[in-house]
Scaffold this active site. Structure first.
Site, PDB file in Angstrom:
ATOM      1  N   TYR A  86      11.606 -30.684 -69.231  1.00 60.98           N
ATOM      2  CA  TYR A  86      10.229 -30.914 -69.656  1.00 60.98           C
ATOM      3  C   TYR A  86       9.470 -29.615 -69.796  1.00 60.98           C
ATOM      4  CZ  TYR A  86      10.469 -35.825 -68.268  1.00 60.98           C
ATOM      5  OH  TYR A  86      10.766 -37.135 -68.156  1.00 60.98           O
ATOM      6  N   ASN A 101       9.055 -35.229 -78.528  1.00 57.13           N
ATOM      7  CA  ASN A 101       9.639 -35.831 -77.338  1.00 57.13           C
ATOM      8  C   ASN A 101      10.823 -36.664 -77.826  1.00 57.13           C
ATOM      9  OD1 ASN A 101      10.015 -36.449 -74.675  1.00 57.13           O
ATOM     10  ND2 ASN A 101       8.293 -37.882 -74.541  1.00 57.13           N
ATOM     11  N   ARG A 109       3.797 -31.811 -80.604  1.00 56.61           N
ATOM     12  CA  ARG A 109       5.011 -31.530 -79.834  1.00 56.61           C
ATOM     13  C   ARG A 109       6.026 -32.603 -80.169  1.00 56.61           C
ATOM     14  NH1 ARG A 109       5.399 -34.771 -74.825  1.00 56.61           N
ATOM     15  NH2 ARG A 109       6.774 -33.185 -73.958  1.00 56.61           N
ATOM     16  N   GLU A 114      10.181 -38.510 -81.091  1.00 56.47           N
ATOM     17  CA  GLU A 114       8.759 -38.758 -81.333  1.00 56.47           C
ATOM     18  C   GLU A 114       8.080 -37.461 -81.754  1.00 56.47           C
ATOM     19  OE1 GLU A 114       8.155 -42.183 -77.882  1.00 56.47           O
ATOM     20  OE2 GLU A 114       7.306 -40.176 -77.598  1.00 56.47           O
ATOM     21  N   TYR A 143      15.838 -42.128 -66.378  1.00 56.91           N
ATOM     22  CA  TYR A 143      14.507 -42.471 -66.892  1.00 56.91           C
ATOM     23  C   TYR A 143      14.559 -42.795 -68.380  1.00 56.91           C
ATOM     24  CZ  TYR A 143       9.715 -41.817 -68.465  1.00 56.91           C
ATOM     25  OH  TYR A 143       8.501 -41.980 -69.066  1.00 56.91           O
ATOM     26  N   LYS A 144      15.361 -42.060 -69.118  1.00 54.75           N
ATOM     27  CA  LYS A 144      15.456 -42.293 -70.554  1.00 54.75           C
ATOM     28  C   LYS A 144      16.402 -43.443 -70.891  1.00 54.75           C
ATOM     29  CE  LYS A 144      14.028 -37.596 -71.817  1.00 54.75           C
ATOM     30  NZ  LYS A 144      12.852 -37.856 -72.662  1.00 54.75           N
ATOM     31  N   HIS A 184       0.914 -41.794 -66.738  1.00 56.80           N
ATOM     32  CA  HIS A 184       2.107 -40.965 -66.636  1.00 56.80           C
ATOM     33  C   HIS A 184       2.799 -41.078 -65.282  1.00 56.80           C
ATOM     34  CE1 HIS A 184       0.651 -38.522 -70.204  1.00 56.80           C
ATOM     35  NE2 HIS A 184       1.886 -38.842 -70.512  1.00 56.80           N
TER      36      HIS A 184
END
Lengths: 320, 355
Positions: free
Chosen positions: B37, B225, B223, B265, B316-317, B193
């Site tokens: 990140y 993601n 940005r 994204e 998490y993904k 978040h």
């Protein structure tokens, strides 16, 4: 490049509002439309004052939906470093100037059931655009505006004739004062308070609302500080590897810019936090004047806001 | 350039496909051979010609099909589009931003004619020609935010700014990576978040919020993601997890190259002028592994990134269970050669796969 985006404008009208306040109108030099903005926004006006480029923030007072022109009102400060004097004495109709895109650090909370505006002196200006926004969108508002006397009451006549029920004016000379506790106690639930004016007035409104148990989130204030002149001092900039002199009539931020250092900034009035700079070493005393840092940060000697704060002493080394 | 819009679906028979043009401009999100990140923000001011960065709101061959898919999601679940009462002005801001941007950036597809408050909007790909009064909701078939986001690819979060925080007070969210607007509505930046691992410890969100609060008019930011999606599904929402979650178990060594998609994204951020709100468009791009492997650099790099990704992030993904099968597939495209820095495919300089 630091700061907000720039716009090239031409001064198309200058009106003396009263003995101290002058209004300036800007239109885009290329003839295009200016961005719309939100009530309470300011623009930073660049002034080429000899070798010095001054950049002062002024609240936009025109209708936020009017893209043909922006207007600002500048109060002459005879004791200041010359930014307002430059506007009053050196700017003429037809001059080309550079201003920033609108930036809003004092925007309306649109959840409010009612907006209660409290202004002192030149602090009326952000409310002029907010009132136009409220009138356009509908919604309850009320203004309580304190001025020194009738002769110095900028825009009093316009406000009272356009908004006889919403606008209330108080003259210090006539011993009129806002009955603040009564005013606050009489507000419906969901009212938000906005105050702009001298420091004493802001403190008074904040302290009174706190005493009466108003939610902190419902109290908004804006006070731009003009950088004050002071004794010259020397600063070492560690990252840029430069030693610079800050003159009597310039701010530390301006001195950095004059030396070719691209330091971040936004409001240039001690409010937004963008220019916060770490102190690496010092021997002497800080003259902190910002609203951004907490008291313990001021006391720590670890940070300085170069847009308004100064230094007196032998050594100051900054992480810039 | 006139775009040929695909006839395709993002559900059931999944006829979604990327043309060669779409593959070449796919926003591969890894600028180096590893991933962690970061705030990784940059100014959103155009980019290479034809790239997804070039226009303020990218329109591509999937536009018409994506808008059809959004209409189906909203018909099934109207709560995917919500706007708290104080956000209507921000909705008008967004409508104006998108209409002005698209009509200027794609004059052959979109037209905006303004005469004071009387506006006429022509959207040729969707066959829309509407006249309405700006700031008068009664003259549009939906609220302003819903009206325009039914005509713009990607999800839109409209964030109110107050008390030095951002609040998820409006949005249209139908193409999301497993989060719910209906659940998050009214939350602030730290609240919504909260489920993200590792980033809090790194102070990412405090810095990201500070950056976002200071995004000013005229200075949008962006940005990238990413995550992983099995089948070209736009609507991977918690509301429909029972429909799509199970599909993650359908990949096999034989079909993984076609079924497994990298989901990227493009996140952009614009200050809205009249409301001082912040709009956060989240545009989803999908590309399957087989198509991505046509770019030698991406094949090498994707293998290394997925192999070395911390377990918390793969969990998490949502692809920790499938990671071994992905690596079996991807390893075949990694010959150990070095890769060039940056996200672009560099087809001219990256050598083909060495056997």
């Amino acid at each position: 490049m630091s700061g907000a985006e720039k716009i090239d404008v031409t001064v198309t009208e200058i009106v003396a509002v009263n003995e101290l306040v002058t209004r300036f109108k800007f239109e885009r030099t290329d003839g295009g439309l200016l961005p719309t903005f939100s009530g309470g926004a300011h623009t930073v006006v660049e002034m080429k004052d000899g070798a010095i480029t001054r950049m002062n923030p002024y609240s936009l007072m025109s209708d936020p939906m009017d893209q043909s022109a922006y207007t600002i009102s500048v109060r002459r400060d005879d004791e200041g470093r010359g930014g307002s004097l430059f506007m009053h004495n050196n700017v003429s109709v037809g001059d080309k100037m550079v201003i920033s895109y609108p930036v809003n650090l004092f925007s309306l909370d649109l959840r409010a059931k009612k907006q209660l505006f409290i202004a002192g002196g030149i602090g009326i200006t952000p409310f002029l655009s907010q009132i136009k926004q409220m009138e356009r969108l509908g919604g309850a508002w009320e203004l309580h505006y304190a001025c020194r006397n009738a002769a110095l009451g900028s825009y009093v006549d316009e406000l009272l004739s356009a908004h006889p029920y919403e606008a209330h004016v108080y003259y210090d000379d006539e011993k009129q004062a806002i009955a603040l506790e009564e005013l606050l106690n009489g507000q419906p639930v969901g009212t938000h308070v906005y105050v702009c004016g001298p420091k004493g007035m802001i403190n008074w409104v904040r302290a009174t609302t706190e005493k009466l148990g108003w939610p902190r989130e419902a109290v908004h204030y804006e006070e731009f500080l003009a950088p004050q002149p002071g004794k010259p001092f020397e600063v070492k900039l560690a990252v840029s590897n430069k030693v610079i002199q800050v003159g009597e009539d310039e701010s530390l931020l301006e001195a950095m810019e004059r030396s070719g250092v691209d330091a971040p900034y936004l409001c240039r009035g001690g409010a937004c936090g963008q220019c916060e700079t770490r102190v690496i070493d010092y021997s002497g005393n800080f003259i902190h004047r910002d609203h951004w840092l907490e008291d313990d940060e001021h006391a720590s000697g670890e940070k300085i806001m170069p847009c308004v704060s100064r230094f007196e002493g032998k050594t100051l080394v900054l992480d810039r | 350039m006139t775009i040929q819009f695909n006839e395709e679906t993002f559900r059931d028979d999944y006829t979604f496909k990327n043309s060669d043009w779409a593959i070449q401009r796919f926003p591969f999100p890894f600028h180096e051979d590893s991933y962690m990140y970061s705030v990784n923000m940059e100014q959103h001011r155009g980019g290479p010609e034809g790239s997804i960065y070039e226009k303020r709101f990218d329109v591509d061959e999937h536009y018409v099909a994506e808008m059809r898919d959004r209409a189906m999601v909203l018909a099934d679940d109207p709560l995917r589009c919500q706007s708290l009462p104080h956000m209507t002005l921000a909705g008008w801001d967004l409508l104006e931003l998108i209409m002005v941007s698209k009509s200027e950036d794609y004059p052959d597809l979109f037209e905006l004619h303004r005469d004071g408050d009387q506006w006429r909007w022509v959207n040729k790909p969707l066959g829309i020609d509407d006249t309405f009064t700006f700031l008068d909701e009664t003259t549009l078939p939906y609220g302003p935010m819903e009206y325009i986001t039914r005509q713009a690819q990607g999800d839109f979060c409209v964030l109110d700014q107050r008390d030095d925080n951002l609040w998820m007070d409006a949005g249209t969210v139908t193409t999301q990576a497993d989060w719910s607007l209906d659940f998050d509505i009214g939350m602030n930046f730290f609240e919504w978040h909260a489920p993200v691992p590792l980033a809090h410890e790194k102070g990412i969100f405090v810095r990201a919020l500070k950056f976002l609060l200071n995004i000013q008019q005229g200075s949008p930011a962006r940005r990238l993601n990413w995550t992983m999606t099995v089948n070209p599904l736009l609507d991977t929402s918690p509301e429909n997890y029972h429909k799509w979650g199970i599909q993650k178990t359908t990949i096999t060594p034989d079909n993984i190259g076609q079924k497994q998609h990298l989901r990227v994204e493009l996140q952009t951020f614009f200050r809205l002028p009249r409301s001082n709100a912040l709009v956060f468009p989240i545009r989803c791009y999908l590309c399957n592994f087989d198509d991505m492997m046509t770019m030698p650099k991406w094949g090498r790099r994707l293998h290394r990134v997925i192999r070395d990704l911390p377990e918390e992030l793969a969990t998490y993904k949502g692809f920790i269970d499938n990671r071994p099968m992905m690596l079996d597939y991807l390893a075949k495209f990694d010959d150990g050669l070095p890769t060039s820095p940056g996200i672009w495919p560099d087809k001219d300089s990256e050598p083909p796969l060495q056997a």
